[in-house]
Design a protein around this motif. Structure first.
Motif, PDB file in Angstrom:
ATOM      1  N   ASN A  61     -61.679  -3.583   8.557  1.00 47.74           N
ATOM      2  CA  ASN A  61     -60.701  -4.508   9.119  1.00 47.74           C
ATOM      3  C   ASN A  61     -60.464  -4.184  10.591  1.00 47.74           C
ATOM      4  O   ASN A  61     -60.311  -3.027  10.979  1.00 47.74           O
ATOM      5  CB  ASN A  61     -59.395  -4.411   8.339  1.00 47.74           C
ATOM      6  N   LEU A  62     -60.400  -5.235  11.398  1.00 46.97           N
ATOM      7  CA  LEU A  62     -60.329  -5.077  12.844  1.00 46.97           C
ATOM      8  C   LEU A  62     -59.197  -5.902  13.432  1.00 46.97           C
ATOM      9  O   LEU A  62     -58.773  -6.905  12.858  1.00 46.97           O
ATOM     10  CB  LEU A  62     -61.649  -5.523  13.492  1.00 46.97           C
ATOM     11  N   LYS A  63     -58.737  -5.464  14.591  1.00 42.99           N
ATOM     12  CA  LYS A  63     -57.842  -6.259  15.432  1.00 42.99           C
ATOM     13  C   LYS A  63     -58.328  -6.144  16.873  1.00 42.99           C
ATOM     14  O   LYS A  63     -58.650  -5.048  17.330  1.00 42.99           O
ATOM     15  CB  LYS A  63     -56.394  -5.765  15.356  1.00 42.99           C
ATOM     16  N   LEU A  64     -58.369  -7.262  17.571  1.00 50.53           N
ATOM     17  CA  LEU A  64     -58.734  -7.264  18.978  1.00 50.53           C
ATOM     18  C   LEU A  64     -57.466  -7.394  19.811  1.00 50.53           C
ATOM     19  O   LEU A  64     -56.692  -8.342  19.641  1.00 50.53           O
ATOM     20  CB  LEU A  64     -59.684  -8.422  19.290  1.00 50.53           C
ATOM     21  N   LEU A  65     -57.246  -6.403  20.700  1.00 54.18           N
ATOM     22  CA  LEU A  65     -56.064  -6.388  21.554  1.00 54.18           C
ATOM     23  C   LEU A  65     -56.484  -6.439  23.011  1.00 54.18           C
ATOM     24  O   LEU A  65     -57.468  -5.795  23.412  1.00 54.18           O
ATOM     25  CB  LEU A  65     -55.229  -5.123  21.308  1.00 54.18           C
ATOM     26  N   ASN A  66     -55.735  -7.206  23.808  1.00 52.36           N
ATOM     27  CA  ASN A  66     -56.045  -7.263  25.233  1.00 52.36           C
ATOM     28  C   ASN A  66     -55.453  -6.060  25.957  1.00 52.36           C
ATOM     29  O   ASN A  66     -54.860  -5.157  25.333  1.00 52.36           O
ATOM     30  CB  ASN A  66     -55.589  -8.590  25.846  1.00 52.36           C
ATOM     31  N   GLU A  67     -55.576  -6.049  27.287  1.00 52.84           N
ATOM     32  CA  GLU A  67     -55.119  -4.901  28.067  1.00 52.84           C
ATOM     33  C   GLU A  67     -53.612  -4.677  27.961  1.00 52.84           C
ATOM     34  O   GLU A  67     -53.132  -3.552  28.133  1.00 52.84           O
ATOM     35  CB  GLU A  67     -55.504  -5.100  29.537  1.00 52.84           C
ATOM     36  N   SER A  68     -52.864  -5.715  27.656  1.00 51.11           N
ATOM     37  CA  SER A  68     -51.410  -5.605  27.519  1.00 51.11           C
ATOM     38  C   SER A  68     -50.987  -5.226  26.098  1.00 51.11           C
ATOM     39  O   SER A  68     -49.791  -5.070  25.826  1.00 51.11           O
ATOM     40  CB  SER A  68     -50.746  -6.929  27.920  1.00 51.11           C
ATOM     41  N   GLY A  69     -51.953  -5.089  25.204  1.00 58.14           N
ATOM     42  CA  GLY A  69     -51.646  -4.752  23.832  1.00 58.14           C
ATOM     43  C   GLY A  69     -51.343  -5.945  22.949  1.00 58.14           C
ATOM     44  O   GLY A  69     -50.951  -5.776  21.787  1.00 58.14           O
ATOM     45  N   ASP A  70     -51.520  -7.159  23.477  1.00 56.95           N
ATOM     46  CA  ASP A  70     -51.305  -8.365  22.677  1.00 56.95           C
ATOM     47  C   ASP A  70     -52.482  -8.571  21.723  1.00 56.95           C
ATOM     48  O   ASP A  70     -53.647  -8.397  22.105  1.00 56.95           O
ATOM     49  CB  ASP A  70     -51.172  -9.594  23.586  1.00 56.95           C
ATOM     50  N   VAL A  71     -52.197  -8.932  20.494  1.00 54.25           N
ATOM     51  CA  VAL A  71     -53.251  -9.144  19.500  1.00 54.25           C
ATOM     52  C   VAL A  71     -53.888 -10.512  19.718  1.00 54.25           C
ATOM     53  O   VAL A  71     -53.220 -11.548  19.654  1.00 54.25           O
ATOM     54  CB  VAL A  71     -52.688  -9.046  18.068  1.00 54.25           C
ATOM     55  N   LEU A  72     -55.189 -10.516  19.983  1.00 56.33           N
ATOM     56  CA  LEU A  72     -55.932 -11.762  20.172  1.00 56.33           C
ATOM     57  C   LEU A  72     -56.503 -12.284  18.857  1.00 56.33           C
ATOM     58  O   LEU A  72     -56.692 -13.483  18.689  1.00 56.33           O
ATOM     59  CB  LEU A  72     -57.062 -11.554  21.181  1.00 56.33           C
TER      60      LEU A  72
END
Length: 280
Positions: free
Chosen positions: A249-260
């Motif tokens: 299971n994965l989560k993609l987070l941007n540089e600000s830590g927001d979940v994409l």
């Protein structure tokens, strides 16, 4: 990349090949002898051979090796090569993420990778255009290729729209899983247009491996994937405590830590919408 360096080093010869070698040398010294020839393209008095450690063009990451043979059956070591894979669908055409084609340490072998997002079928297909230059002369060849789903049915690539409305392709790099803490890596691309895909850096891929058949338990000592500027890929650690089927299971987070893309695993949410699969 590490995978390319690792595979090609297995087959390197101890002496350098000249730009063209005779038939005896070709028969005696073959740096790709343990790989599979996926296709051989005949064009412009040349034969272009495409090799892989895999037995087929497959959905996901494909590392490919190319050799060009002239009309005298001599391999060419001074070519420049580029390529473009295109999926012909019933209503549109699109390409996919791909690397440049570069020379390896073996003078007659060129390598790169292609990430196919989907397989072909009876009415939709991939073709591969290879443009190459030899002795100042430019050539091109296009041939239909058969891209199939992975033989084991596991998901190793995910195409999705993030919460930022961008279209992404996330692909798992080849892995030989062991009951241990494994090096784990992936490539992430953003779709700029139907034909252009750019690598995405400076984001984080959170990792939570689970065994659905064993109470959905996880494992200790996993490390989220972050971008390695030297290797040009996302790298982390995958801890596997036993053999069997694992959903990564994965989560993609941007540089600000927001979940994409992706979700946390909880007692009521047993899997993320962004994941890879392995079984060993």
């Amino acid at each position: 990349m590490k995978t390319i360096k690792t595979i090609i080093s297995i087959f390197l010869i101890s002496i350098s090949l000249t730009s063209c070698s005779d038939n005896d040398e070709n028969n005696e010294i073959d740096p790709l002898t343990e790989l599979n020839m996926l296709t051989s393209l005949q064009a412009n008095t040349h034969t272009l051979e495409l090799y892989s450690a895999q037995s087929q063009f497959t959905v996901g990451y494909n590392e490919l090796f190319i050799r060009i043979k002239d009309a005298s059956d001599m391999y060419i070591s001074d070519a420049t090569i580029s390529w473009n894979p295109v999926m012909h669908m019933t209503s549109m055409m699109h390409s996919c993420p791909k690397s440049e084609v570069s020379k390896t340490d073996d003078a007659s072998v060129y390598s790169g990778f292609i990430i196919f997002q989907m397989p072909g079928n009876d009415t939709e297909y991939w073709d591969l255009t290879i443009n190459y230059t030899v002795n100042g002369e430019s050539y091109t060849v296009t041939e239909q290729i058969e891209v199939k789903a992975p033989l084991d049915g596991m998901q190793r690539v995910s195409v999705f729209t993030g919460s930022d409305n961008a279209r992404y392709i996330l692909a798992m790099m080849p892995l030989e899983p062991k009951v241990a803490v494994n090096d784990f890596s992936a490539l992430l691309y953003k779709m700029e247009s139907m034909m252009v895909f750019s690598p995405v850096i400076n984001q984080t891929i959170a990792l939570d491996p689970r065994m659905p058949s064993m109470g959905n338990h996880s494992s200790p000592n996993n490390v989220d994937l972050t971008y390695n500027t030297t290797e040009k890929m996302y790298e982390g650690k995958l801890a596997l405590t036993m053999t069997g089927y694992w959903k990564l299971n994965l989560k993609l987070l941007n540089e600000s830590g927001d979940v994409l893309k992706g979700e946390d695993i909880t007692e009521t949410n047993l899997s993320s919408s962004l994941y890879f699969e392995i079984e060993f």
